[in-house]
Enzyme design. Sequence first.
Site, mmCIF file in Angstrom:
data_model
loop_
_atom_site.group_PDB
_atom_site.id
_atom_site.type_symbol
_atom_site.label_atom_id
_atom_site.label_comp_id
_atom_site.label_asym_id
_atom_site.label_seq_id
_atom_site.Cartn_x
_atom_site.Cartn_y
_atom_site.Cartn_z
ATOM 1 N N HIS A 1 0.859 -1.183 0.000
ATOM 2 C CA HIS A 1 0.000 0.000 0.000
ATOM 3 C C HIS A 1 0.897 1.235 0.000
ATOM 4 O O HIS A 1 1.918 1.262 0.683
ATOM 5 C CB HIS A 1 -0.871 -0.006 1.259
ATOM 6 C CG HIS A 1 -1.446 1.335 1.601
ATOM 7 N ND1 HIS A 1 -1.037 2.067 2.694
ATOM 8 C CD2 HIS A 1 -2.387 2.073 0.986
ATOM 9 C CE1 HIS A 1 -1.711 3.206 2.734
ATOM 10 N NE2 HIS A 1 -2.542 3.241 1.718
ATOM 11 N N VAL B 1 0.040 9.119 -1.048
ATOM 12 C CA VAL B 1 0.531 10.476 -0.774
ATOM 13 C C VAL B 1 -0.646 11.427 -0.984
ATOM 14 O O VAL B 1 -1.453 11.232 -1.900
ATOM 15 C CB VAL B 1 1.721 10.877 -1.680
ATOM 16 C CG1 VAL B 1 3.026 10.277 -1.157
ATOM 17 C CG2 VAL B 1 1.514 10.469 -3.127
ATOM 18 N N HIS C 1 12.259 -1.267 4.267
ATOM 19 C CA HIS C 1 12.453 -0.242 5.305
ATOM 20 C C HIS C 1 13.664 0.640 5.016
ATOM 21 O O HIS C 1 13.621 1.855 5.245
ATOM 22 C CB HIS C 1 12.573 -0.900 6.681
ATOM 23 C CG HIS C 1 11.246 -1.286 7.260
ATOM 24 N ND1 HIS C 1 10.473 -0.409 7.973
ATOM 25 C CD2 HIS C 1 10.543 -2.435 7.183
ATOM 26 C CE1 HIS C 1 9.351 -1.016 8.348
ATOM 27 N NE2 HIS C 1 9.361 -2.259 7.877
ATOM 28 N N GLY D 1 -18.895 11.043 1.095
ATOM 29 C CA GLY D 1 -19.657 10.788 -0.118
ATOM 30 C C GLY D 1 -18.761 10.541 -1.315
ATOM 31 O O GLY D 1 -19.108 10.854 -2.442
#
Lengths: 307, 307
Positions: free
Chosen positions: A113, A116, A152, A265
């Site tokens: 995932h 930004v 990482h 919405g």
Amino acid sequence: MTDAFIDSQTVREYLLGLQERIVATFERLDGQPFLRDAWEKPADSVLGGGGLTRIIEDGNLLERGGVGFSHVLGSTLPPSATAQRPELAGRGFEAMGVSLVLHPRNPHVPTVHMNVRFFIAKGEAQPDVYWFGGGMDLTPYYATEEDARHFHATCKRALAPFGADKHPRFKKWCDEYFFLKHRNEPRGLGGVFFDDFHELGFEQSFAMMRAVGDAFLDAYVPIVERRRATPYTEAERRFQAYRRGRYVEFNLVLDRGTLFGLQSGGRTESILMSLPPKVEWRYDWHPAAGTPEARLYDEFLKPRDWA
Amino acid sequence: MTDAFIDSQTVREYLLGLQERIVATFERLDGQPFLRDAWEKPADSVLGGGGLTRIIEDGNLLERGGVGFSHVLGSTLPPSATAQRPELAGRGFEAMGVSLVLHPRNPHVPTVHMNVRFFIAKGEAQPDVYWFGGGMDLTPYYATEEDARHFHATCKRALAPFGADKHPRFKKWCDEYFFLKHRNEPRGLGGVFFDDFHELGFEQSFAMMRAVGDAFLDAYVPIVERRRATPYTEAERRFQAYRRGRYVEFNLVLDRGTLFGLQSGGRTESILMSLPPKVEWRYDWHPAAGTPEARLYDEFLKPRDWA
């Protein structure tokens, strides 16, 4: 943060370019094209704006993957967006971002995932307030130390120019954010996460968001290339389907971006393209000790200093 | 409502007996036993109490089905339980109920949900306040008018002794409650739903809750018996898996019972046994006009007066 100069057009152009680069890379890696679905909010909606959804289903590499751009305007910031700054609730807003989730078919390739985003809370009497957010995190089924370290380390390198405090802060924030309280379990191996970020001023905060967006392909593609040819069994596919259930639980119960979208919405299909293609739930299931499935829980689903 | 006489022990006994009757019926219909899993909250938990989870997976009739009893005590009513009565938030509470969701394997047999529950908000200076809640609703994949009418008529008959207003009120409440706003779509065909109910006093309100619990087998078993031998195809199984995604979305994003359980530190596996066994998400999928799948949306996924 208020600033003399908020250049939202340049942020928009960066985001659209990032989406294009990422989609082009995965079309090449997959061998199948992504669908292109441009959408607009109806003119009579409280919310204006639109987006461009790029999605692949039943690909060779990706069983389901979506890379979405959206740029929406709203009359009232929903509670999910102002949890930490209640004084902004109810203001008009502008929000834009790129968000992706890729679910590979092969259980040896992790789900990933990345997001930004850029927000402006519109002032009326007061000046506009803006902030950036973003991050990426890795969710493997059969994890390796090599992949965890690479992911990482790439995040750490991307943040280094913006101050030595950034990576430890955002790594910790990621561990805390992607945590399923009701399972007492992290969603995956973590990565980096930041939100409400404006402390470096517009230019440098925007540059930091770009650094994270630009690092995504470096962080993930080498892992894909290393693992995509690993043979897998039907039992490994079932473990993947079971673990994907945690992804659904996180996104629907806890994820701020998903709740923001549904509450404001937003376009449901574009928001929920993060959900995995095939998922299973089983009652009170635990892997047998000593198996590769148990190793995921014992060695990887714990916050660790991987970089 | 406060009452001179709140007999929670009798409610508990009714609920345990109801769970046993329902499980015995489905063990007979399925041919496979339900697992029995008794659980207790740890003594140092904010929440005391426990429950009995009965669950079947990979049965002949039921691909996954859970019938849970729980009886919990807590120091602070969570927000999900007091949305309509904020003046009770923060009180100590006692909650007990039976909740079931059955996911048949055959897509011609609808999924069903039933729940009956009893709450007491503990007074400190003030007297205790109690209420009943409950209901049942049907979620078919390939629906028939015959089944829809039977299910609703059974609910109506069960409520008739408690006043002519009850069925229309609770039918409407069900249609409103089991509605996916983000899809602009009802979860299924509805049924009945009530909550915060005490207006008939303890004895009659309890009798009404029992009438709903007792009507469940009459409402659902004839449908199972009529449809369980209908042949089905792999394509019908995929439509079922796709529609089950809506069930997951409803339960994790909207369901008050699920949120209450997760927020109050309830037992996650028992709460999430409502989730379907195998689920699929597909991007922006719509059935072709004129197909049986389109018929579900066109004729059944609309509030209608079925009884």
